[in-house]
Design a protein around this motif. Structure first.
Motif, mmCIF file in Angstrom:
data_model
loop_
_atom_site.group_PDB
_atom_site.id
_atom_site.type_symbol
_atom_site.label_atom_id
_atom_site.label_comp_id
_atom_site.label_asym_id
_atom_site.label_seq_id
_atom_site.Cartn_x
_atom_site.Cartn_y
_atom_site.Cartn_z
ATOM 1 N N MET A 343 0.815 -1.213 0.000
ATOM 2 C CA MET A 343 0.000 0.000 0.000
ATOM 3 C C MET A 343 0.853 1.271 0.000
ATOM 4 S SD MET A 343 -0.822 2.518 2.433
ATOM 5 C CE MET A 343 -0.585 1.666 3.979
ATOM 6 N N TYR A 344 1.890 1.307 0.826
ATOM 7 C CA TYR A 344 2.634 2.549 1.071
ATOM 8 C C TYR A 344 3.218 3.191 -0.197
ATOM 9 C CZ TYR A 344 6.012 5.844 2.955
ATOM 10 O OH TYR A 344 6.738 6.983 3.215
ATOM 11 N N PRO A 345 3.914 2.430 -1.069
ATOM 12 C CA PRO A 345 4.488 3.080 -2.259
ATOM 13 C C PRO A 345 3.443 3.736 -3.153
ATOM 14 C CG PRO A 345 5.427 0.889 -1.945
ATOM 15 C CD PRO A 345 4.281 1.004 -1.000
ATOM 16 N N LYS A 346 2.240 3.161 -3.225
ATOM 17 C CA LYS A 346 1.183 3.759 -4.053
ATOM 18 C C LYS A 346 0.764 5.118 -3.500
ATOM 19 C CE LYS A 346 -1.129 0.027 -6.483
ATOM 20 N NZ LYS A 346 -2.442 -0.532 -6.852
ATOM 21 N N ILE A 347 0.647 5.201 -2.175
ATOM 22 C CA ILE A 347 0.275 6.480 -1.553
ATOM 23 C C ILE A 347 1.419 7.475 -1.696
ATOM 24 C CG2 ILE A 347 -0.480 7.607 0.570
ATOM 25 C CD1 ILE A 347 -2.472 5.574 -0.567
ATOM 26 N N ALA A 353 -5.077 9.038 -6.407
ATOM 27 C CA ALA A 353 -5.570 9.861 -5.300
ATOM 28 C C ALA A 353 -6.648 9.091 -4.533
ATOM 29 C CB ALA A 353 -6.116 11.182 -5.816
ATOM 30 N N TYR A 354 -6.224 8.269 -3.587
ATOM 31 C CA TYR A 354 -7.185 7.577 -2.724
ATOM 32 C C TYR A 354 -7.724 8.568 -1.696
ATOM 33 C CZ TYR A 354 -5.291 3.225 -4.627
ATOM 34 O OH TYR A 354 -4.907 2.210 -5.468
ATOM 35 N N ASP A 355 -8.974 8.345 -1.285
ATOM 36 C CA ASP A 355 -9.600 9.250 -0.316
ATOM 37 C C ASP A 355 -9.520 8.712 1.106
ATOM 38 O OD1 ASP A 355 -10.501 11.102 -2.301
ATOM 39 O OD2 ASP A 355 -12.075 9.667 -2.834
ATOM 40 N N VAL A 356 -9.636 7.395 1.257
ATOM 41 C CA VAL A 356 -9.587 6.776 2.585
ATOM 42 C C VAL A 356 -8.727 5.515 2.506
ATOM 43 C CG1 VAL A 356 -10.948 5.989 4.553
ATOM 44 C CG2 VAL A 356 -11.999 7.465 2.857
ATOM 45 N N VAL A 357 -7.803 5.383 3.452
ATOM 46 C CA VAL A 357 -6.909 4.220 3.489
ATOM 47 C C VAL A 357 -6.888 3.674 4.905
ATOM 48 C CG1 VAL A 357 -4.593 3.378 2.906
ATOM 49 C CG2 VAL A 357 -5.503 5.360 1.718
ATOM 50 N N CYS A 358 -6.607 2.355 5.025
ATOM 51 C CA CYS A 358 -6.640 1.719 6.348
ATOM 52 C C CYS A 358 -5.307 1.046 6.692
ATOM 53 C CB CYS A 358 -7.769 0.686 6.380
ATOM 54 S SG CYS A 358 -8.028 -0.073 8.004
ATOM 55 N N PRO A 540 -5.355 10.441 2.901
ATOM 56 C CA PRO A 540 -4.125 10.938 2.262
ATOM 57 C C PRO A 540 -4.220 12.420 1.925
ATOM 58 C CG PRO A 540 -4.801 8.848 1.283
ATOM 59 C CD PRO A 540 -5.931 9.303 2.158
ATOM 60 N N LYS A 541 -3.090 13.056 1.882
ATOM 61 C CA LYS A 541 -3.049 14.500 1.659
ATOM 62 C C LYS A 541 -3.564 14.880 0.265
ATOM 63 C CE LYS A 541 -0.274 18.045 3.714
ATOM 64 N NZ LYS A 541 0.985 18.329 4.426
ATOM 65 N N ASN A 542 -3.411 13.970 -0.712
ATOM 66 C CA ASN A 542 -3.851 14.294 -2.074
ATOM 67 C C ASN A 542 -5.274 13.810 -2.363
ATOM 68 O OD1 ASN A 542 -3.275 11.555 -2.104
ATOM 69 N ND2 ASN A 542 -2.455 11.570 -4.185
ATOM 70 N N ALA A 543 -6.021 13.467 -1.313
ATOM 71 C CA ALA A 543 -7.412 13.013 -1.500
ATOM 72 C C ALA A 543 -8.230 14.095 -2.195
ATOM 73 C CB ALA A 543 -8.032 12.665 -0.152
ATOM 74 N N GLU A 544 -9.018 13.679 -3.177
ATOM 75 C CA GLU A 544 -9.823 14.638 -3.943
ATOM 76 C C GLU A 544 -11.247 14.779 -3.403
ATOM 77 O OE1 GLU A 544 -9.614 13.341 -7.984
ATOM 78 O OE2 GLU A 544 -7.484 13.850 -8.207
ATOM 79 N N HIS A 545 -11.637 13.884 -2.496
ATOM 80 C CA HIS A 545 -13.001 13.925 -1.945
ATOM 81 C C HIS A 545 -12.921 13.815 -0.414
ATOM 82 C CE1 HIS A 545 -13.025 11.853 -5.933
ATOM 83 N NE2 HIS A 545 -13.931 12.786 -6.198
ATOM 84 N N LYS A 546 -12.256 14.789 0.196
ATOM 85 C CA LYS A 546 -11.985 14.724 1.634
ATOM 86 C C LYS A 546 -13.272 14.724 2.461
ATOM 87 C CE LYS A 546 -9.089 16.756 5.251
ATOM 88 N NZ LYS A 546 -10.068 17.157 6.264
ATOM 89 N N GLU A 547 -14.244 15.536 2.090
ATOM 90 C CA GLU A 547 -15.496 15.578 2.856
ATOM 91 C C GLU A 547 -16.225 14.236 2.790
ATOM 92 O OE1 GLU A 547 -18.156 18.776 2.192
ATOM 93 O OE2 GLU A 547 -16.631 20.340 2.445
ATOM 94 N N ASN A 548 -16.214 13.623 1.623
ATOM 95 C CA ASN A 548 -16.840 12.303 1.489
ATOM 96 C C ASN A 548 -16.079 11.260 2.302
ATOM 97 O OD1 ASN A 548 -18.669 13.453 -0.223
ATOM 98 N ND2 ASN A 548 -17.784 12.627 -2.104
ATOM 99 N N ALA A 549 -14.761 11.421 2.372
ATOM 100 C CA ALA A 549 -13.945 10.504 3.174
ATOM 101 C C ALA A 549 -14.327 10.618 4.652
ATOM 102 C CB ALA A 549 -12.468 10.820 2.977
ATOM 103 N N GLU A 550 -14.542 11.831 5.128
ATOM 104 C CA GLU A 550 -14.926 12.034 6.529
ATOM 105 C C GLU A 550 -16.326 11.483 6.795
ATOM 106 O OE1 GLU A 550 -12.109 15.976 7.212
ATOM 107 O OE2 GLU A 550 -14.147 16.201 6.439
#
Length: 627
Positions: A343-347, A353-358, A540-550
């Motif tokens: 996972m880490y290298p992709k982020i 641009a992933y919005d939520v990661v675990c 992630p910092k480059n998430a494009e849908h931060k509000e949806n992630a929250e």
């Protein structure tokens, strides 16, 4: 007589080696039990669930569409390129062919990484389009290779004669040249289709979230245990190919005047023309139209509101994703990974641009230190109140101010043992070095977990960076290696259920599942202590849908949703209100899932030890594995 018997024996042996795995796969497709280690009776339910499994059907549609479209486009471009190459002067032709052949000689991983970097450089969003472009690119040389020999065999004088008689170049080509090179074009198309269908490496590097082919889907399933639906799908594909081969080889022919050799040739030409002119175009149209409807409805459902989730395999109840979409109108694009290290290298690369990661605890710390995470606006996550304070406090070990992460699931690492094979008390990691259990011990194929077990057994911290302590752990692991049956990850589960080993290092959530399947299994946290792990949601910092992630994180913190997750994953939830909703008291109070404080007194949480120490651990692990 002996020679004839030897031939028959050899033939039978070859057939067994070729088809025994396929027969095994077919048998497993009718096993009602979810695990291959246990026969639960004959049933066809996996064939029903196969067509209800959206993930597998998505992968199948994507595979067919990409294979057909890329093969068709590559065939057109490759044929045109072959004609151009054939018209060149010998020196330029040799040079061009040498350049054309490079992609075929290149390692797939080099091609895959190169294409990925090219797409990122031109700011292409990795997904369906990039996979299609990649497949067209690596298929073109194979088409050229198939068409060129047929072009060399064509008679140029016939083409020139057609021009002299007044035919246009295009008309002359299609009426004179193309029929002669048709077998090469058809072979090139089939080769391109097959290469695309089978490709994994290049697809793996050029695909984006929510897009899987069968090869990438199967790969992601292997490390966590292949779903029985995959057995059913493979059986259907095998039988389909078998039936087609039988039809091709038994097709009757009405001609009875020609010689047998001429009849056979005629059959092949007729079949080739029929397949190329009728079957292939029809199949392409059907798949493209069906796929177009599928992707159109899929994308229209997604709309502009979506959240891209990157999570461990089998780590969320699929019904939760459906429920979230219905309640919020936000479409979930879901993708899985197998380890933190994948996972880490992709982020880090920012390619997607992933919005939520675990990630796990120590990886959260690493991502914070490398400035890869965005702070969560907890005003938009009011359900954080349901996450118990002890776990929020525990999370401070890797997220000191609780600003970047929300605990999702937690558990421990311990020993799973079979009471019918182990006739002594199990309370120490030391039993994993007992020679009487040779070839019956399963260790985790994970550097931190395996070294953590050994370091705790030696009385050290599982976060040790002391070289002497790590060298001592390495020597002990090398000493243990002859006793180990296998280094595995999720396969511990199936092997222990099937009584294939006496002892295995396993995660607590998996232990509970194995006990439900095999009552002879018992789980223990050794007295020396272990790893108390917490997997948390981050943005992630480059998430494009931060509000949806929250909104997504807030949804998962709801007690009823947490309980749904527990029912599906059997992993521990850090949500006391959700725990109260578990109807079965035995499960609600199970100390494997919800350990008491005294069970955890010597447990630690993994920490990120820095890139240098990470490299040190990996070097020592390679030394262990290579012995």
């Amino acid at each position: 007589m002996i020679k004839s018997a030897a031939k028959r024996f050899y033939l039978i042996l070859i057939f067994i080696l070729l088809y025994a795995p396929i027969v095994t796969l077919i048998v497993l497709s009718f096993n009602s039990s979810k695990t291959r280690a246990k026969w639960g009776g004959f049933a066809g339910k996996w064939y029903i669930t196969l067509f209800q499994n959206q993930e597998i059907m998505n992968a199948l549609y994507t595979t067919l569409i990409i294979a057909l479209v890329s093969a068709l486009i590559a065939t057109i471009i490759g044929t045109a390129a072959a004609i151009g190459v054939q018209a060149m002067k010998p020196k330029f032709r040799t040079l061009t062919l040498g350049i054309t052949n490079i992609p075929m000689l290149n390692a797939d991983i080099v091609t895959g990484i190169s294409l990925m970097l090219l797409f990122i450089a031109f700011r292409f969003s990795l997904g369906f389009k990039t996979i299609l472009l990649a497949h067209i690119t690596f298929n073109i040389p194979y088409v050229i290779l198939s068409v060129l020999p047929k072009l060399k065999q064509t008679n140029k004088n016939v083409y020139e004669a057609a021009l002299d008689l007044g035919a246009s170049p295009v008309y002359a080509f299609f009426k004179v040249v193309f029929p002669d090179i048709m077998p090469g074009v058809f072979s090139g198309f089939l080769l391109a289709f097959t290469m695309s269908l089978d490709d994994f490496v290049i697809t793996h590097f050029t695909k984006g979230p929510g897009v899987d082919t069968l090869s990438t889907k199967i790969y992601s399933e292997v490390r966590k245990g292949i779903k029985p639906e995959m057995y059913a799908l493979s059986t259907i594909m095998f039988l389909t190919v078998l039936v087609l081969l039988m039809l091709v080889n038994t097709a009757p022919d009405k001609t009875d005047v020609l010689s047998s050799g001429q009849i056979e040739i005629k059959k092949k030409h007729k079949l080739s023309r029929f397949i190329f002119r009728k079957v292939v175009p029809t199949a392409i149209v059907i798949v493209i139209v069906a796929g177009g409807f599928f992707y159109g409805s899929h994308n229209s459902a997604a709309g502009k509101s979506q959240v891209i989730v990157y999570n461990w395999g089998e780590y969320i109840n699929p019904d939760i994703l459906t429920k979230f979409e219905k309640e919020t109108g936000i479409h979930v694009v879901y993708e899985e990974y197998e380890t933190n290290e994948i996972m880490y290298p992709k982020i880090q690369s920012g390619a997607i641009a992933y919005d939520v990661v675990c990630p796990s605890d120590y990886m959260v710390q690493r991502m914070i230190e490398n400035n890869l995470l965005a702070e969560i606006d907890f005003d938009k996550v009011p359900n954080i109140k349901y996450i118990d304070k002890p776990y929020m406090d525990q999370a401070r070990q890797y997220d000191p101010e609780n600003k970047y992460s929300v605990p999702y699931l937690f558990g421990t690492v311990g020993i799973l043992y079979n009471k019918t094979m182990v006739d002594e008390p199990v309370d120490s990691w030391g039993i994993l070095w007992d020679k009487k259990y040779k070839d019956s011990i399963l260790m985790q194929d994970s550097v931190r977990d395996t070294f953590g077990v050994t370091l705790k057994y030696l009385g050290y911290s599982l976060n040790s960076t002391d070289l002497d302590e790590l060298e001592e752990a390495k020597k002990l692991l090398i000493e243990q290696k002859p006793l180990v049956q296998a280094y595995v990850i999720d396969q511990v589960r199936d092997k222990m259920i099937g009584n294939e080993a006496a002892l295995g290092v396993i995660y607590s959530g998996e232990a509970l599942y194995t006990q439900l399947e095999n009552p002879n299994l018992e789980y223990v946290i050794p007295k020396e202590g272990s790893n108390l792990w917490i997997d948390s949601w981050v943005i992630p910092k480059n998430a494009e849908h931060k509000e949806n992630a929250e909104k997504f994180i807030n949804f998962l913190c709801r007690p009823d949703i947490a309980k749904m997750n527990y029912d599906y994953t059997t992993y521990s939830i850090p949500n006391s209100e959700g725990r109260k909703l578990i109807e079965d008291k035995a499960l609600r109070d199970n100390r494997i899932t919800f350990p008491e404080p005294e069970d955890l007194k010597n447990c630690e949480t993994f920490k990120f030890l820095g890139d240098e120490n990470d490299a040190l651990y990996n070097r020592l692990w390679r030394e262990v594995k290579s012995r």
